[in-house]
Motif scaffolding. Structure first.
Motif, short mmCIF file in Angstrom:
data_model
loop_
_atom_site.label_atom_id
_atom_site.label_comp_id
_atom_site.label_asym_id
_atom_site.label_seq_id
_atom_site.Cartn_x
_atom_site.Cartn_y
_atom_site.Cartn_z
N ALA A 1 -10.91 8.42 64.73
CA ALA A 1 -10.38 7.54 65.34
C ALA A 1 -11.61 6.66 66.16
N HIS A 2 -11.87 5.47 65.69
CA HIS A 2 -12.76 4.87 66.53
C HIS A 2 -12.10 4.30 67.95
N CYS A 3 -12.85 3.94 68.98
CA CYS A 3 -12.53 3.66 70.27
C CYS A 3 -12.00 2.52 70.32
N TYR B 1 -10.86 13.61 66.34
CA TYR B 1 -12.17 13.12 67.08
C TYR B 1 -12.16 11.68 67.25
N VAL B 2 -12.33 11.28 68.32
CA VAL B 2 -12.30 9.60 69.01
C VAL B 2 -13.87 9.46 69.42
N GLY B 3 -14.35 8.12 68.79
CA GLY B 3 -15.62 7.81 69.43
C GLY B 3 -16.18 6.67 68.50
N ASP B 4 -17.64 6.61 68.73
CA ASP B 4 -18.50 5.40 67.98
C ASP B 4 -18.52 5.80 66.41
N SER B 5 -18.51 4.97 65.76
CA SER B 5 -18.46 5.07 64.23
C SER B 5 -19.41 6.05 63.75
N LEU B 6 -20.59 6.17 64.04
CA LEU B 6 -21.53 6.99 63.28
C LEU B 6 -21.34 8.34 63.88
N SER B 7 -21.20 8.57 65.01
CA SER B 7 -20.97 9.80 65.58
C SER B 7 -19.79 10.65 65.03
N LEU B 8 -18.69 9.76 64.84
CA LEU B 8 -17.66 10.27 64.07
C LEU B 8 -17.90 10.67 62.75
N SER B 9 -18.68 9.97 62.04
CA SER B 9 -19.19 10.45 60.54
C SER B 9 -19.91 11.56 60.50
N GLN B 10 -20.99 11.70 61.59
CA GLN B 10 -21.73 12.84 61.63
C GLN B 10 -20.72 14.26 61.87
N TYR C 1 -28.01 -2.74 61.39
CA TYR C 1 -27.29 -2.36 62.35
C TYR C 1 -26.20 -1.36 61.72
N VAL C 2 -25.72 -0.50 62.19
CA VAL C 2 -24.85 0.59 61.45
C VAL C 2 -23.42 -0.23 61.04
N ASN C 3 -23.16 -1.67 61.61
CA ASN C 3 -22.06 -2.17 61.31
C ASN C 3 -22.51 -3.09 60.00
N SER C 4 -22.69 -2.19 59.00
CA SER C 4 -23.00 -3.03 57.77
C SER C 4 -22.59 -2.24 56.80
N THR C 5 -22.31 -2.89 55.48
CA THR C 5 -22.15 -2.03 54.05
C THR C 5 -23.14 -1.40 53.81
N ALA C 6 -22.71 -0.21 52.86
CA ALA C 6 -23.68 0.61 52.20
C ALA C 6 -24.71 -0.19 51.40
N GLU C 7 -23.97 -1.05 50.77
CA GLU C 7 -25.12 -2.04 49.90
C GLU C 7 -26.15 -2.63 50.65
N ILE C 8 -25.94 -3.23 51.84
CA ILE C 8 -26.85 -3.78 52.86
C ILE C 8 -27.81 -2.53 53.49
N LYS C 9 -27.29 -1.63 53.56
CA LYS C 9 -28.21 -0.36 54.33
C LYS C 9 -29.02 0.07 53.16
N ALA C 10 -28.73 -0.02 51.84
CA ALA C 10 -29.55 0.34 50.61
C ALA C 10 -30.90 -0.37 50.58
N GLU C 11 -30.81 -1.45 51.15
CA GLU C 11 -31.84 -2.75 50.97
C GLU C 11 -32.64 -2.72 52.03
N CYS C 12 -32.31 -2.04 52.99
CA CYS C 12 -32.97 -2.21 54.46
C CYS C 12 -34.17 -0.97 54.74
#
Length: 302
Positions: A21-23, A35-44, A110-121
């Motif tokens: 759950a995101h905060c 688990y409750v927290g920020d998006s990346l830490s939750l995924s980790q 920023y992590v607040n982006s889609t996988a498609e965007i991350k793939a190009e950065c």
């Protein structure tokens, strides 16, 4: 509602599922979250569990990130329509147009982006480590997507790096204006103003502390101060009020609510756990490149 909560807990055990759950989620989601927290830490955290199923109470890009870090787990998004309005401001076409205007510069996303965007950065960042990530590149100019305010906040902190930002933003944080800070300080003169760097620069520049969601919550926990004006989403306010009843937690305004984050209900979580609908998939080639973008960030952040 107690019946719904009990059914969710039962299904979690039966299906070896973990609920994140995101905060910014409605606070009642915490009743079933592991688990409750920020998006990346939750995924980790989820990636380190032996769960077969991840249910991410959040928005689409967060569930995508969980899938990137846990490719062998089934990832479910309770509300498939819950997108991030900031992330949705940047399409792959728009990113390529933005990058083509500055072809020699590294691009931080920023992590607040889609996988498609991350793939190009070149490298990813969070609101907590953005300054460190940009500094690690050792260049005088960088591109930053999609949040212009986080990017410009980093530029101000570093002082010697020009951060060229894509004009994306969080509509919820942009509702907070400098006059709101002035008004709150007049009403609560002993309170410290804690703001998220997604806020407009005119707000973050006059806050007492600027930090990520987790950073704000840790600041309240550790500070000897007893009053805090919270300039971020209402979900953070609700959790701080619950967790620190002896401290005065004041929302900067009463309408700082992300409608997409508030879409998810306990009934939605029960439904996807029961049916295993709304599964998140990421194209293999895109996933490989997006994971490299995340891995570069994690290496720098060690």
């Amino acid at each position: 509602m107690a019946n719904v909560i009990e059914k969710i807990k039962q299904l979690k055990k039966e299906k070896n599922a973990v609920i994140l759950a995101h905060c910014y989620q409605s606070v009642e989601i915490d009743e079933v979250a592991d688990y409750v927290g920020d998006s990346l830490s939750l995924s980790q955290v989820a990636a380190k569990t032996d769960a077969d199923i991840i249910v991410f109470a959040g928005v689409f890009f967060m569930a995508q990130t969980a899938k990137l870090l846990s490719p062998d787990k089934k990832v479910l998004l309770p509300q498939i329509e819950a997108g991030c309005r900031m992330a949705d401001m940047l399409s792959l076409r728009q990113l390529k147009e933005f990058m083509s205007k500055h072809p020699s510069l590294p691009t931080v996303c920023y992590v607040n982006s889609t996988a498609e965007i991350k793939a190009e950065c070149d490298i990813c960042c969070t609101s907590a480590n953005a300054e460190k990530i940009v500094k690690s590149l050792g260049v005088s100019k960088v591109l930053f997507v999609p949040d212009t305010y986080l990017g410009k906040w980093v530029e101000r902190q570093l002082g010697n790096v020009e951060v060229i930002t894509y004009p994306g933003f969080c509509p919820t944080h942009l509702m907070i204006r400098p006059q709101d800070v002035v008004n709150a300080r007049k009403k609560y003169p002993d309170a410290l103003v804690l703001a998220h760097p997604e806020c407009h620069m005119s707000v973050s520049s006059i806050a007492d502390y600027v930090g990520s969601t987790t950073g704000i919550m840790k600041y309240v926990a550790k500070s000897k101060n007893k009053e805090f004006i919270i300039a971020t989403e209402q979900g953070v306010v609700d959790r701080l009020k619950r967790d620190y009843p002896n401290k005065k937690i004041i929302p900067i305004k009463n309408n700082i609510i992300c409608p997409n984050m508030k879409m998810t209900t306990l009934e939605d979580i029960l439904h996807v756990l029961d049916t295993e609908e709304n599964e998140i998939f990421v194209n293999k080639d895109i996933a490989q490149k997006a994971v490299r973008c995340l891995d570069r960030m994690l290496e720098v952040s060690k």
